[in-house]
Scaffold this active site. Structure first.
Site, short mmCIF file in Angstrom:
data_model
loop_
_atom_site.label_atom_id
_atom_site.label_comp_id
_atom_site.label_asym_id
_atom_site.label_seq_id
_atom_site.Cartn_x
_atom_site.Cartn_y
_atom_site.Cartn_z
N HIS A 80 -63.69 53.76 65.18
CA HIS A 80 -62.61 54.49 64.30
C HIS A 80 -62.74 55.96 63.65
O HIS A 80 -61.83 56.22 63.44
CB HIS A 80 -62.93 53.40 63.22
CG HIS A 80 -61.40 53.37 62.30
ND1 HIS A 80 -60.17 53.02 62.46
CD2 HIS A 80 -61.56 53.68 61.08
CE1 HIS A 80 -59.31 52.87 61.70
NE2 HIS A 80 -59.95 53.78 60.53
N ASP A 109 -62.31 49.30 68.35
CA ASP A 109 -62.04 49.90 66.86
C ASP A 109 -62.21 48.56 66.12
O ASP A 109 -61.36 47.34 66.45
CB ASP A 109 -60.39 50.37 66.62
CG ASP A 109 -60.45 51.04 65.24
OD1 ASP A 109 -60.99 50.36 64.30
OD2 ASP A 109 -59.72 52.06 65.38
N SER A 133 -56.56 56.58 60.45
CA SER A 133 -56.39 54.94 59.91
C SER A 133 -55.25 54.78 59.14
O SER A 133 -54.25 54.78 59.62
CB SER A 133 -57.85 54.92 59.07
OG SER A 133 -58.02 53.71 58.72
#
Length: 459
Positions: free
Chosen positions: A436, A408, A168
């Protein structure tokens, strides 16, 4: 306290660089490092902050000193769960330890790395303007400089490179690393971390708002009975002053922010359970129980990670101000506004919001209130330095292997594809079966795919 313990405590806090070693199960040696680094790299002899990193070495591997290094950067900035806990040799850490010794960094301002909160700021940082200027040192550009500082200290050879893995926001940092310090990198892995190449977040939130709406549609299709339950909860919150255990306020807006979980595996089911519990409370007691309030508070970690709130929109900014981008974007969609939806028919759902920061959060969250003035200053700030060098990325020579999730909710797929096209030497594993946090949900699949494409063996 004994003299020995006192001396050791003083050493931890006074030595510029300090480490201690121990072993844990699964044949892992752990070395915990502290490094003194400049707050501002433009002033290397000025104020210092302390950075923590945990090195983990699989003892079963031969030639351990020569085992390649992998630096892991977590999501964030300072977000929920984003300080690095002691890892076990299973899941994706176990996959990594098949090939590497690892270094797990608490990014500056988080975890043990001079963690930032209203109660931990330096004594000379008091006014809103001073707080805002101080916090500007805690974005990806300086996180990457910390990494380079540590690489040169730890590897003992300026020419020795390491591998980087970013989840991320950690992937966003990896792209900043590739832009300005690629000579320190051997290869890069990212998972859900191909950052949008923008200089201001409006277009990002336009795309993410649509993805959040789709996840709301999934939620209410799965739990249609929650349409009325959510409306009843919001009506109750709008009609009553509800105080959370730590003194924060539970408003309709804050309740809707629980939708940040919709983009994670199991997130929709978890929020349904909370809605179900709250609805049961209202039927039984005509109020929300302490346990329900506690559960809400535990799902929202901004109080414990205020850096995540105040620097979330600026993490997209380069020479432009964010001006509360998420708030301005959602004003276009009535579904996210309880004020507008309150008078609609009871069978029309009110949508939860996603990973978005709003001005009223600095009123509703107890530990964000002291930073309200600084947040306003930073929202209007247009002096943010560059985070990416598109020219350098276009000629990048470091292999980049990315796991990209089609659905996502936090890193838009279209933006991710645009970014991948702009970074030379990038290959992707793309899937619509994970979201995610796929690295946690199916670490074996993700890591094996990443290792496979990193070989660059083509038919």
């Amino acid at each position: 306290m004994s003299t020995t313990a006192s001396t050791q405590l003083q050493r931890v806090f006074k030595d510029p660089d300090y480490n201690e070693t121990y072993s844990i199960k699964d044949d892992l040696q752990v070395i915990e490092h502290f490094f003194a680094v400049p707050l501002d790299y433009a002033n290397p002899n000025g104020e210092k902050i302390r950075i923590f990193a945990r090195q983990m070495i699989p003892k079963a591997k031969p030639n351990t000193p020569e085992l390649p290094f992998l630096l892991y950067l977590q999501g964030g900035v300072g977000g929920p769960g984003f300080e690095i806990n002691l890892q076990k040799n299973s899941g994706y850490p176990g996959e990594l330890h098949e090939k590497y010794q690892t270094l797990w960094l608490d990014q500056r301002g988080t975890g043990l790395s001079t963690p930032l909160s209203p109660d931990t700021l330096p004594e000379n940082v008091k006014t809103d303007e001073e707080i805002a200027q101080y916090l500007k040192h805690f974005r990806a550009d300086n996180i990457v400089k910390d990494c380079e500082f540590i690489r040169q200290k730890l590897l003992g050879n300026r020419n020795r490179k390491w591998t980087l893995m970013g989840q991320s926001f950690g992937g966003f940092c990896a792209i900043t690393y590739l832009s300005f310090h690629s000579s320190g990198l051997r290869e890069v892995f990212t998972t859900g971390g191909l950052a949008p190449m923008v200089d201001q977040p409006d277009t990002v939130y336009e795309a993410l708002a649509l993805r959040v709406m789709k996840r709301n549609e999934v939620y209410y299709k799965k739990y249609p009975q929650d349409i009325k339950r959510v409306r009843d909860i919001l009506l109750y919150l709008a009609s009553n002053q509800v105080i959370l255990p730590n003194g924060g306020r539970l408003t309709p807006s804050r309740w809707q922010q629980l939708g940040i979980a919709f983009g994670m595996h199991g997130g929709i089911d978890a929020i349904h359970q909370l809605v179900f519990r709250a609805s049961n409370d209202l039927e039984l007691f005509q109020k929300l129980s302490y346990k329900t309030l506690q559960n809400v508070e535990q799902r929202q970690s901004f109080d414990g990670n205020p850096l995540y709130a105040i620097l979330h929109e600026p993490l997209y900014c380069q020479g432009k101000a964010s001006n509360w981008s998420a708030e301005r974007t959602l004003q276009k969609y009535d579904q996210f506004s309880w004020t507008k939806m309150r008078t609609q028919a009871i069978d029309i759902p009110v949508y939860f919001t996603g990973e978005m920061i709003f001005p009223d959060m600095f009123d509703d969250y107890a530990n964000l209130r002291p930073w309200k003035g600084a947040a306003e200053i930073l929202a209007k700030d247009s002096s943010w330095p560059p985070l990416y060098d598109l020219e350098q990325l276009s000629k990048n020579e470091v292999p980049v292997s990315a796991a990209t999730y089609f659905n996502d909710m936090y890193v838009d797929f279209s933006f991710a594809q645009d970014t991948a096209a702009k970074i030379k030497n990038t290959e992707q594993y793309i899937t619509n079966q994970l979201v995610h946090d796929g690295i946690h949900a199916d670490s074996s699949d993700v890591m094996k795919k990443l290792f496979k494409i990193s070989k660059r063996e083509f038919d």
